[in-house]
Design an enzyme around this catalytic site. Structure first.
Site, PDB file in Angstrom:
ATOM      1  N   CYS A  74      36.568  -4.587  19.501  1.00 34.89           N
ATOM      2  CA  CYS A  74      36.326  -3.137  19.428  1.00 34.89           C
ATOM      3  C   CYS A  74      35.055  -2.715  20.154  1.00 34.89           C
ATOM      4  O   CYS A  74      34.836  -1.530  20.405  1.00 34.89           O
ATOM      5  CB  CYS A  74      36.265  -2.682  17.977  1.00 34.89           C
ATOM      6  SG  CYS A  74      37.794  -3.002  17.102  1.00 34.89           S
ATOM      7  N   ASN A  88      41.828   3.583  13.755  1.00 35.55           N
ATOM      8  CA  ASN A  88      40.951   2.710  14.540  1.00 35.55           C
ATOM      9  C   ASN A  88      41.705   2.281  15.802  1.00 35.55           C
ATOM     10  O   ASN A  88      42.628   1.478  15.732  1.00 35.55           O
ATOM     11  CB  ASN A  88      40.564   1.500  13.678  1.00 35.55           C
ATOM     12  CG  ASN A  88      39.665   0.523  14.407  1.00 35.55           C
ATOM     13  OD1 ASN A  88      39.510   0.594  15.628  1.00 35.55           O
ATOM     14  ND2 ASN A  88      39.074  -0.392  13.665  1.00 35.55           N
ATOM     15  N   HIS A 132      31.972   4.071  17.047  1.00 33.97           N
ATOM     16  CA  HIS A 132      33.313   3.481  16.951  1.00 33.97           C
ATOM     17  C   HIS A 132      33.986   4.042  15.705  1.00 33.97           C
ATOM     18  O   HIS A 132      33.414   4.017  14.608  1.00 33.97           O
ATOM     19  CB  HIS A 132      33.195   1.957  16.875  1.00 33.97           C
ATOM     20  CG  HIS A 132      34.493   1.275  16.572  1.00 33.97           C
ATOM     21  ND1 HIS A 132      35.688   1.676  17.137  1.00 33.97           N
ATOM     22  CD2 HIS A 132      34.789   0.222  15.764  1.00 33.97           C
ATOM     23  CE1 HIS A 132      36.662   0.898  16.684  1.00 33.97           C
ATOM     24  NE2 HIS A 132      36.149   0.018  15.859  1.00 33.97           N
TER      25      HIS A 132
HETATM   26  N1  COA Z   1      46.903   0.960  -0.059  1.00 36.06           N
HETATM   27  C1  COA Z   1      46.723   0.743  -1.380  1.00 36.06           C
HETATM   28  N2  COA Z   1      45.954  -0.251  -1.863  1.00 36.06           N
HETATM   29  C2  COA Z   1      45.335  -1.028  -0.966  1.00 36.06           C
HETATM   30  C3  COA Z   1      45.468  -0.853   0.423  1.00 36.06           C
HETATM   31  C4  COA Z   1      46.303   0.191   0.863  1.00 36.06           C
HETATM   32  N3  COA Z   1      46.501   0.447   2.165  1.00 36.06           N
HETATM   33  N4  COA Z   1      44.734  -1.791   1.049  1.00 36.06           N
HETATM   34  C5  COA Z   1      44.151  -2.536   0.107  1.00 36.06           C
HETATM   35  N5  COA Z   1      44.516  -2.075  -1.118  1.00 36.06           N
HETATM   36  C6  COA Z   1      44.134  -2.591  -2.426  1.00 36.06           C
HETATM   37  C7  COA Z   1      43.756  -4.045  -2.398  1.00 36.06           C
HETATM   38  O1  COA Z   1      44.912  -4.854  -2.463  1.00 36.06           O
HETATM   39  C8  COA Z   1      42.889  -4.154  -3.614  1.00 36.06           C
HETATM   40  O2  COA Z   1      43.723  -4.224  -4.747  1.00 36.06           O
HETATM   41  P1  COA Z   1      43.394  -5.256  -5.935  1.00 36.06           P
HETATM   42  O3  COA Z   1      42.068  -4.816  -6.458  1.00 36.06           O
HETATM   43  O4  COA Z   1      44.524  -5.038  -6.852  1.00 36.06           O
HETATM   44  O5  COA Z   1      43.354  -6.609  -5.293  1.00 36.06           O
HETATM   45  C9  COA Z   1      42.172  -2.804  -3.672  1.00 36.06           C
HETATM   46  O6  COA Z   1      42.950  -1.922  -2.836  1.00 36.06           O
HETATM   47  C10 COA Z   1      40.743  -2.836  -3.161  1.00 36.06           C
HETATM   48  O7  COA Z   1      40.733  -3.558  -1.938  1.00 36.06           O
HETATM   49  P2  COA Z   1      39.419  -3.697  -1.075  1.00 36.06           P
HETATM   50  O8  COA Z   1      39.717  -4.558   0.101  1.00 36.06           O
HETATM   51  O9  COA Z   1      38.305  -4.106  -1.994  1.00 36.06           O
HETATM   52  O10 COA Z   1      39.179  -2.171  -0.620  1.00 36.06           O
HETATM   53  P3  COA Z   1      37.994  -1.559   0.180  1.00 36.06           P
HETATM   54  O11 COA Z   1      37.411  -0.427  -0.565  1.00 36.06           O
HETATM   55  O12 COA Z   1      37.047  -2.599   0.714  1.00 36.06           O
HETATM   56  O13 COA Z   1      38.745  -0.917   1.431  1.00 36.06           O
HETATM   57  C11 COA Z   1      39.069  -1.379   3.759  1.00 36.06           C
HETATM   58  C12 COA Z   1      39.432  -1.757   2.323  1.00 36.06           C
HETATM   59  C13 COA Z   1      39.782  -2.312   4.708  1.00 36.06           C
HETATM   60  C14 COA Z   1      39.526   0.056   4.001  1.00 36.06           C
HETATM   61  C15 COA Z   1      37.526  -1.461   3.952  1.00 36.06           C
HETATM   62  O14 COA Z   1      37.056  -2.696   3.455  1.00 36.06           O
HETATM   63  C16 COA Z   1      37.135  -1.329   5.388  1.00 36.06           C
HETATM   64  O15 COA Z   1      37.308  -0.293   5.991  1.00 36.06           O
HETATM   65  N6  COA Z   1      36.530  -2.366   5.981  1.00 36.06           N
HETATM   66  C17 COA Z   1      36.184  -2.348   7.385  1.00 36.06           C
HETATM   67  C18 COA Z   1      37.415  -2.611   8.186  1.00 36.06           C
HETATM   68  C19 COA Z   1      37.214  -2.330   9.650  1.00 36.06           C
HETATM   69  O16 COA Z   1      36.545  -1.404  10.022  1.00 36.06           O
HETATM   70  N7  COA Z   1      37.842  -3.154  10.493  1.00 36.06           N
HETATM   71  C20 COA Z   1      37.814  -3.023  11.897  1.00 36.06           C
HETATM   72  C21 COA Z   1      36.503  -3.405  12.459  1.00 36.06           C
HETATM   73  S1  COA Z   1      36.446  -3.108  14.160  1.00 36.06           S
END
Ligand code: COA
Length: 320
Positions: free
Chosen positions: A108, A272, A242
């Site tokens: 990215c 993204n 980004h």
């Molecule tokens: N819909 C519903 N539930 C979801 C979900 C979705 N699309 N994706 C994950 N969950 C659930 C998980 O399974 C988890 O459930 P559990 O507690 O029963 O296991 C719960 O939501 C929390 O998951 P978690 O991963 O802790 O959520 P989060 O608040 O960290 O959000 C992201 C997840 C991916 C949105 C966040 O971590 C993020 O944006 N990270 C950066 C990713 C990024 O920018 N990547 C590209 C970099 S270039």
């Protein structure tokens, strides 16, 4: 360097959170709350090279230069149908240029890595005009049954034309190797000496770790480039970050004590789009007449690697 033209092209198909929730266990509410994403564009009938070509043509038109005046084409791309030839070579053929062309992959962060390369080529006197393209199709490497990743990404292409000038005030690129938090392993052909590796794709991501690295690196990089350029954050017209997640952007914005106007976004509409997101947002600002000569812009990106980069650049599209 000086940016003299921008362009972008997105796939026609726009997918809403509601549509995603019909085939993966998610909801509009969860996606909006955790990411700020409402819709994303995904490839269906068109190819990535078509989008990249259109973005390149727009950027050349906007710059008012011909493809034959280009000295290099650099394309930031993680993955597409062709491993070879490069996307830059393919697009060079479509637009009718014959200059050297190559792809680079810094995930990215690729657009800013391409800017860094372009700056070196311009400074060394090896080039006058360079076309930088970002073309990405992250929706082709995620598992569409995995709600943790498939809801986050969108496809697209964007481009800029840069020429010699002194608008780039400072730039910093970095890389800290960590394969574990964000990766995609492609499948290669078996050989008589090697069986096919079963441990390949789709995209694997530790969302929380990526979130932390993103915030830390972006804040560090932006503070560094602002200091290098001797620019106060209050004098920055736009922080073009980004567009990975609205929460990441909001966190950085509040840490900087900056205003909403200073942090334009489009992650809500496009998700993204990997290295496309910065030139895509820049093109929107340009097309919407939001950029004035002398505006100071900060770009900041992060991605798999773990890579990150930032720069301070003055908007000075017309001749100095
Ligand atoms: N819909 C519903 N539930 C979801 C979900 C979705 N699309 N994706 C994950 N969950 C659930 C998980 O399974 C988890 O459930 P559990 O507690 O029963 O296991 C719960 O939501 C929390 O998951 P978690 O991963 O802790 O959520 P989060 O608040 O960290 O959000 C992201 C997840 C991916 C949105 C966040 O971590 C993020 O944006 N990270 C950066 C990713 C990024 O920018 N990547 C590209 C970099 S270039």
């Amino acid at each position: 360097m000086r940016i003299i033209g921008t362009g972008s092209m997105l796939p026609q198909k726009m997918v809403t959170n509601e549509q995603l929730s019909q085939f993966v266990d998610t909801s509009d509410e969860w996606i909006r709350e955790r990411t700020g994403i409402e819709t994303r564009c995904v490839l269906s009938t068109e190819s990535l090279e078509e989008l990249a070509t259109e973005a390149a043509k727009q950027a050349l038109d906007d710059a008012g230069i011909l493809p034959t005046q280009l000295d290099y084409i650099i394309c930031s791309n993680m993955v597409n149908e062709y491993v070879i030839p490069s996307m830059a070579s393919i697009v060079g053929g479509h637009i009718g240029s014959q200059c050297p062309a190559y792809d680079l992959n810094a995930a990215c962060t690729g657009f800013l890595y391409a800017m860094d390369m372009a700056e070196a080529l311009l400074q060394s006197g090896r080039a006058e005009n360079i076309l930088i393209i970002s073309a990405e199709a992250p929706t082709r490497i995620v598992d569409w049954n995995d709600r943790r990743t498939c809801v986050l990404f969108g496809d697209g292409a964007a481009a800029v034309v840069v020429t010699r000038g002194n608008a780039l005030r400072s730039i910093k690129v970095s890389s800290k190797s960590d394969k574990s938090v964000l990766y995609y392993r492609r499948s290669l052909e078996p050989t008589p000496f090697l069986i096919r590796d079963k441990n390949t794709g789709p995209l694997c991501m530790n969302g929380q770790e990526v979130f932390k690295s993103a915030v830390t690196s972006s804040l560090r990089d932006m503070q560094y480039v602002l200091k290098q350029a001797n620019v106060n954050k209050d004098d920055v017209t736009y922080f073009v970050l980004h567009q990975a997640n609205l929460r990441i952007i909001d966190f950085i914005k509040s840490h900087f004590g900056a205003t909403d106007e200073q942090f334009p976004i489009n992650v809500n509409r496009y998700g993204n789009t990997s290295s496309v997101s910065i030139p895509l947002l820049l093109d929107e600002l340009n097309k919407n007449g939001k950029l004035r000569k002398g505006d100071l812009l900060v770009f900041s990106a992060f991605g798999a690697g773990f890579t990150s980069a930032a720069c301070v650049i003055e908007w000075n599209k017309s001749a100095e």
